[in-house]
Every structure is written in structure tokens, then in C-alpha cells.
Write an enzyme that holds these catalytic residues in place. Structure first.
Site, PDB file in Angstrom:
ATOM      1  N   LYS A  19      31.694  64.736   9.406  1.00 34.58           N
ATOM      2  CA  LYS A  19      30.611  65.201   9.866  1.00 34.58           C
ATOM      3  C   LYS A  19      30.453  66.728   9.657  1.00 34.58           C
ATOM      4  O   LYS A  19      29.505  67.128   9.358  1.00 34.58           O
ATOM      5  CB  LYS A  19      30.663  65.093  11.501  1.00 34.58           C
ATOM      6  CG  LYS A  19      30.816  63.723  12.068  1.00 34.58           C
ATOM      7  CD  LYS A  19      30.880  63.634  13.479  1.00 34.58           C
ATOM      8  CE  LYS A  19      32.267  64.190  13.934  1.00 34.58           C
ATOM      9  NZ  LYS A  19      33.354  63.752  13.851  1.00 34.58           N
ATOM     10  N   ARG A  94      28.764  64.063  22.716  1.00 35.02           N
ATOM     11  CA  ARG A  94      29.940  63.175  22.648  1.00 35.02           C
ATOM     12  C   ARG A  94      30.032  62.222  23.713  1.00 35.02           C
ATOM     13  O   ARG A  94      31.051  61.510  23.874  1.00 35.02           O
ATOM     14  CB  ARG A  94      31.181  64.135  22.756  1.00 35.02           C
ATOM     15  CG  ARG A  94      31.816  64.270  21.271  1.00 35.02           C
ATOM     16  CD  ARG A  94      32.929  65.019  21.367  1.00 35.02           C
ATOM     17  NE  ARG A  94      34.011  65.243  20.503  1.00 35.02           N
ATOM     18  CZ  ARG A  94      34.237  65.958  19.343  1.00 35.02           C
ATOM     19  NH1 ARG A  94      33.011  66.672  18.983  1.00 35.02           N
ATOM     20  NH2 ARG A  94      35.127  65.796  18.432  1.00 35.02           N
ATOM     21  N   ARG A 132      43.782  67.702   6.546  1.00 37.35           N
ATOM     22  CA  ARG A 132      42.662  68.864   6.939  1.00 37.35           C
ATOM     23  C   ARG A 132      43.159  69.961   6.771  1.00 37.35           C
ATOM     24  O   ARG A 132      44.189  70.308   7.635  1.00 37.35           O
ATOM     25  CB  ARG A 132      41.740  68.167   8.084  1.00 37.35           C
ATOM     26  CG  ARG A 132      40.631  69.517   8.268  1.00 37.35           C
ATOM     27  CD  ARG A 132      39.560  69.111   9.000  1.00 37.35           C
ATOM     28  NE  ARG A 132      40.060  68.435  10.343  1.00 37.35           N
ATOM     29  CZ  ARG A 132      39.048  67.820  11.260  1.00 37.35           C
ATOM     30  NH1 ARG A 132      37.872  67.735  11.103  1.00 37.35           N
ATOM     31  NH2 ARG A 132      39.665  67.278  12.646  1.00 37.35           N
ATOM     32  N   ARG A 165      44.819  72.801  12.100  1.00 32.33           N
ATOM     33  CA  ARG A 165      44.354  72.668  13.364  1.00 32.33           C
ATOM     34  C   ARG A 165      45.764  72.096  14.484  1.00 32.33           C
ATOM     35  O   ARG A 165      45.944  71.135  13.804  1.00 32.33           O
ATOM     36  CB  ARG A 165      43.076  72.091  13.566  1.00 32.33           C
ATOM     37  CG  ARG A 165      41.867  72.821  13.216  1.00 32.33           C
ATOM     38  CD  ARG A 165      40.577  71.879  13.336  1.00 32.33           C
ATOM     39  NE  ARG A 165      40.418  71.095  14.437  1.00 32.33           N
ATOM     40  CZ  ARG A 165      39.473  70.060  14.626  1.00 32.33           C
ATOM     41  NH1 ARG A 165      38.550  70.100  13.695  1.00 32.33           N
ATOM     42  NH2 ARG A 165      39.549  69.476  15.676  1.00 32.33           N
ATOM     43  N   ARG A 176      42.263  61.534  20.490  1.00 33.96           N
ATOM     44  CA  ARG A 176      40.789  61.790  20.241  1.00 33.96           C
ATOM     45  C   ARG A 176      40.170  60.489  19.762  1.00 33.96           C
ATOM     46  O   ARG A 176      39.009  60.427  19.972  1.00 33.96           O
ATOM     47  CB  ARG A 176      40.878  62.755  19.121  1.00 33.96           C
ATOM     48  CG  ARG A 176      41.284  64.310  19.584  1.00 33.96           C
ATOM     49  CD  ARG A 176      41.596  65.240  18.482  1.00 33.96           C
ATOM     50  NE  ARG A 176      40.681  65.643  17.654  1.00 33.96           N
ATOM     51  CZ  ARG A 176      41.060  65.904  16.568  1.00 33.96           C
ATOM     52  NH1 ARG A 176      42.202  66.188  16.206  1.00 33.96           N
ATOM     53  NH2 ARG A 176      40.040  66.097  15.532  1.00 33.96           N
TER      54      ARG A 176
HETATM   55  P1  ADP Z   1      36.458  66.692  15.124  1.00 36.66           P
HETATM   56  O1  ADP Z   1      35.671  67.324  13.991  1.00 36.66           O
HETATM   57  O2  ADP Z   1      37.697  66.322  14.572  1.00 36.66           O
HETATM   58  O3  ADP Z   1      35.897  65.407  15.586  1.00 36.66           O
HETATM   59  P2  ADP Z   1      35.880  68.743  16.708  1.00 36.66           P
HETATM   60  O4  ADP Z   1      35.980  70.065  16.016  1.00 36.66           O
HETATM   61  O5  ADP Z   1      34.456  68.483  17.056  1.00 36.66           O
HETATM   62  O6  ADP Z   1      36.846  67.694  16.295  1.00 36.66           O
HETATM   63  O7  ADP Z   1      36.464  69.044  18.402  1.00 36.66           O
HETATM   64  C1  ADP Z   1      37.587  69.403  18.537  1.00 36.66           C
HETATM   65  C2  ADP Z   1      37.941  69.340  19.917  1.00 36.66           C
HETATM   66  O8  ADP Z   1      36.927  70.318  20.867  1.00 36.66           O
HETATM   67  C3  ADP Z   1      37.618  68.068  20.945  1.00 36.66           C
HETATM   68  O9  ADP Z   1      38.934  67.322  20.902  1.00 36.66           O
HETATM   69  C4  ADP Z   1      37.357  68.488  22.197  1.00 36.66           C
HETATM   70  O10 ADP Z   1      38.237  68.841  22.758  1.00 36.66           O
HETATM   71  C5  ADP Z   1      36.440  69.832  21.949  1.00 36.66           C
HETATM   72  N1  ADP Z   1      34.782  69.322  21.509  1.00 36.66           N
HETATM   73  C6  ADP Z   1      34.140  69.549  20.751  1.00 36.66           C
HETATM   74  N2  ADP Z   1      32.907  68.944  20.747  1.00 36.66           N
HETATM   75  C7  ADP Z   1      32.944  68.720  21.986  1.00 36.66           C
HETATM   76  C8  ADP Z   1      31.823  68.278  23.144  1.00 36.66           C
HETATM   77  N3  ADP Z   1      30.681  68.105  22.522  1.00 36.66           N
HETATM   78  N4  ADP Z   1      32.230  67.914  24.350  1.00 36.66           N
HETATM   79  C9  ADP Z   1      33.179  68.208  24.911  1.00 36.66           C
HETATM   80  N5  ADP Z   1      34.419  68.597  23.973  1.00 36.66           N
HETATM   81  C10 ADP Z   1      34.229  68.933  22.795  1.00 36.66           C
HETATM   82  P1  ADP Z   2      34.770  65.663  11.268  1.00 41.22           P
HETATM   83  O1  ADP Z   2      33.957  66.923  11.216  1.00 41.22           O
HETATM   84  O2  ADP Z   2      34.182  64.364  11.230  1.00 41.22           O
HETATM   85  O3  ADP Z   2      36.023  65.682  11.941  1.00 41.22           O
HETATM   86  P2  ADP Z   2      35.521  66.692   8.497  1.00 41.22           P
HETATM   87  O4  ADP Z   2      34.219  67.171   7.735  1.00 41.22           O
HETATM   88  O5  ADP Z   2      36.353  67.973   9.074  1.00 41.22           O
HETATM   89  O6  ADP Z   2      35.361  65.736   9.435  1.00 41.22           O
HETATM   90  O7  ADP Z   2      36.583  65.949   7.325  1.00 41.22           O
HETATM   91  C1  ADP Z   2      37.828  65.754   7.636  1.00 41.22           C
HETATM   92  C2  ADP Z   2      38.630  65.736   6.273  1.00 41.22           C
HETATM   93  O8  ADP Z   2      38.613  64.755   5.493  1.00 41.22           O
HETATM   94  C3  ADP Z   2      38.575  67.275   5.946  1.00 41.22           C
HETATM   95  O9  ADP Z   2      39.915  67.363   5.412  1.00 41.22           O
HETATM   96  C4  ADP Z   2      37.692  66.988   4.719  1.00 41.22           C
HETATM   97  O10 ADP Z   2      37.775  67.754   3.587  1.00 41.22           O
HETATM   98  C5  ADP Z   2      37.876  65.562   4.322  1.00 41.22           C
HETATM   99  N1  ADP Z   2      36.582  64.792   3.986  1.00 41.22           N
HETATM  100  C6  ADP Z   2      35.504  64.689   4.297  1.00 41.22           C
HETATM  101  N2  ADP Z   2      34.507  64.009   3.751  1.00 41.22           N
HETATM  102  C7  ADP Z   2      35.418  63.322   2.733  1.00 41.22           C
HETATM  103  C8  ADP Z   2      34.977  62.341   1.990  1.00 41.22           C
HETATM  104  N3  ADP Z   2      33.945  61.611   1.911  1.00 41.22           N
HETATM  105  N4  ADP Z   2      36.265  61.990   1.029  1.00 41.22           N
HETATM  106  C9  ADP Z   2      37.198  62.386   1.179  1.00 41.22           C
HETATM  107  N5  ADP Z   2      37.512  63.359   2.271  1.00 41.22           N
HETATM  108  C10 ADP Z   2      36.655  63.754   3.028  1.00 41.22           C
END
Ligand code: ADP
Ligand code: ADP
Length: 225
Positions: A19, A94, A132, A165, A176
Site C-alpha cells: 500500500k 482500518r 522491509r 521497524r 497485525r
Molecule cells: P503496515 O503498512 O505494515 O500495514 P502501518 O504503517 O499502516 O503498517 O501501521 C503500523 C501501526 O500503526 C499499526 O499496527 C497500528 O498500530 C498503527 N496504525 C496505523 N494506521 C492505523 C489506523 N488507521 N488505526 C489504528 N491504528 C493504526
Molecule cells: P504496506 O504499506 O502495505 O505495509 P509496503 O509498501 O511497505 O506495504 O511494502 C512492504 C514491503 O514489500 C516493502 O519492503 C516493499 O519494498 C516491498 N514491496 C512492495 N510492493 C512490492 C512488490 N510488488 N513486489 C515485491 N516487493 C514489494
């Protein structure tokens, strides 16, 4: 009163689906800002604000930060001038309460235009998350194997240090994913029922996913061209 329509997009998908990566590319392609609640929380954490301190315990466990603070944070972010043409939501909403709040916050500008679901199997999501790396300065996202920086440990964009992270450890990632299926996955049905949902296969290379997302937006007439 309905004011000028804005382009509000939502990206949905499991943690690691891509995302954030795709939202950054869409930000450039569509010239509207990415709003990542995770990035906003991490920014507050780094600066040790009251909000950051509150969010930390939830983030460390991989649980959701309470809706009230999360929604207020998004509301404030949306009032900034750079959102005058719309925004790309990444990691928000979420759960159902957040989705309803977002409908209310955006209604005056035509509501959510399209929801893009980036689908990915859990084991692949796990591989992506454990590799990541994120820039400490600008938040740019890399992967040690799938999307490596030119110089190991260093951000291509600003030379910042890349770090892993705290919540990207396997135990936290499992929680998660659990939280995603329990609280966030119902939004797929919520947006499908509204006729807003498009699903894209997130297992493809980054550029292919990006092209598929842009094509989906054009097909749905959510953007011109
Ligand atoms: P990922 O990209 O791996 O899905 P995020 O960076 O979006 O993770 O989120 C990391 C953490 O931040 C989540 O596990 C949660 O604790 C918090 N968080 C992020 N967005 C939200 C949201 N919309 N509502 C509640 N908690 C959130
Ligand atoms: P999210 O925001 O949904 O948690 P991220 O954009 O942070 O996901 O991507 C998660 C990990 O996967 C990062 O290390 C990113 O560089 C890698 N990644 C993202 N898209 C792809 C893809 N299409 N193929 C392989 N790796 C990817």
C-alpha cells in the site's frame, strides 16, 4: 452543501501488500498527497509528541490505536492545503468506525471515489515485511531483496539511514495480520456493497501493480485519460 468534488482514494490490503509503495507512486502520478496513518504515528513517535507516546504501546503490540485519536489526526491532516484536490489514504480506514468517519469527513467533496484492494497471500506478506527497510529521514520504503537501495542501508532519495521497524518482527506481524482479518477485512464487503471496490493482484512486480491500479482507476472513470 456539496462543494467541489475531490479525488479521494483508499488503498486496502494486508500489512506488506504494498500500500505505502503504491501510494507514493500514485501521489506522483495523480498529484494528490498520500495520507498514511502509520507514517503519521511514526512521525509523532520520533518527535515524542503526546500522540506519539499514546500510539507507541498499541503499535508495539500490532494493535490498532484507538479510533478517536486516529480519526482526529486524519481530520486535521485533511484540512491542510495540500489536500485541496483530494488524497490517497494508505492504512486508513482500518475498521468500520473509521470507514464511517471517513465517509462523513469526505461527503462534502463527493466522498470516496474508489477503493483499491491490493491482494496478497499471508506468507508473501510476511516475506515482504521481514525484508522491509524504511528511511529514518523521509520514510521511503525499500526491501532488501525485492526493492533494494543503490547502496545498502542508505536511502536513494536523501542519503538517510535505513532501519527495520520495531513492529516488523515476526511475532508482531502475526498479530497485525490477525487484526487485519478481524477488523479491516470487513471493509472489503463494505466498499464492495457501495460499488467502489477494485481488486488488483499485489503479487506482481511493483511497476506492474502500479500500472494495474492506474488502469483500474481509468476503467472506473475515477481519473481521466
Ligand atoms: P503496515 O503498512 O505494515 O500495514 P502501518 O504503517 O499502516 O503498517 O501501521 C503500523 C501501526 O500503526 C499499526 O499496527 C497500528 O498500530 C498503527 N496504525 C496505523 N494506521 C492505523 C489506523 N488507521 N488505526 C489504528 N491504528 C493504526
Ligand atoms: P504496506 O504499506 O502495505 O505495509 P509496503 O509498501 O511497505 O506495504 O511494502 C512492504 C514491503 O514489500 C516493502 O519492503 C516493499 O519494498 C516491498 N514491496 C512492495 N510492493 C512490492 C512488490 N510488488 N513486489 C515485491 N516487493 C514489494
Amino acid at each position: 452543501m456539496v462543494q467541489a468534488e475531490r479525488l479521494y482514494l483508499v488503498l486496502l490490503g494486508v500489512p506488506g501488500a504494498g500500500k505505502g509503495t503504491q501510494a507514493s507512486l500514485l501521489e506522483d502520478a495523480l498529484a494528490i498527497p498520500q495520507i498514511s496513518t502509520g507514517d503519521l504515528f511514526r512521525y509523532n513517535l520520533k518527535n515524542q509528541t503526546e500522540l506519539g507516546v499514546l500510539a507507541k504501546s498499541y503499535m508495539d503490540r500490532g494493535d490498532l490505536v484507538p479510533d478517536e485519536v486516529t480519526i482526529r489526526m486524519v481530520e486535521e491532516r485533511l484540512q491542510r492545503e495540500d489536500c485541496a484536490k483530494g488524497a490517497i489514504f494508505d492504512g486508513f480506514p482500518r475498521n468500520l468506525a473509521q470507514a464511517v468517519a471517513l465517509d462523513q469527513l469526505t461527503a462534502v467533496h463527493g466522498g470516496i471515489r474508489r477503493v483499491l484492494l491490493i491482494s496478497l497471500e499471508d506468507d508473501e506478506a510476511m516475506r515482504r515485511i521481514t525484508g522491509r527497510r524504511v528511511c529514518r529521514t523521509c520514510g521511503a520504503v525499500y526491501h532488501v531483496d525485492f526493492n533494494p537501495p543503490k547502496v545498502e542501508g542508505v536511502c536513494d532519495l536523501d542519503g538517510g539511514e535505513l532501519y527495520q521497524r520495531d513492529d516488523d518482527k515476526p511475532e508482531t506481524v502475526r498479530n497485525r495480520l490477525f487484526v487485519y482479518y478481524k477488523q479491516t477485512a470487513p471493509l472489503v464487503g463494505y466498499y464492495f456493497a457501495k460499488g467502489l471496490l477494485t481488486e488488483v493482484d499485489g503479487s506482481q512486480p511493483i511497476e506492474t501493480v502500479q500500472a494495474a491500479l492506474l488502469a483500474a482507476l481509468r476503467d472506473a472513470a475515477a481519473v481521466g485519460g
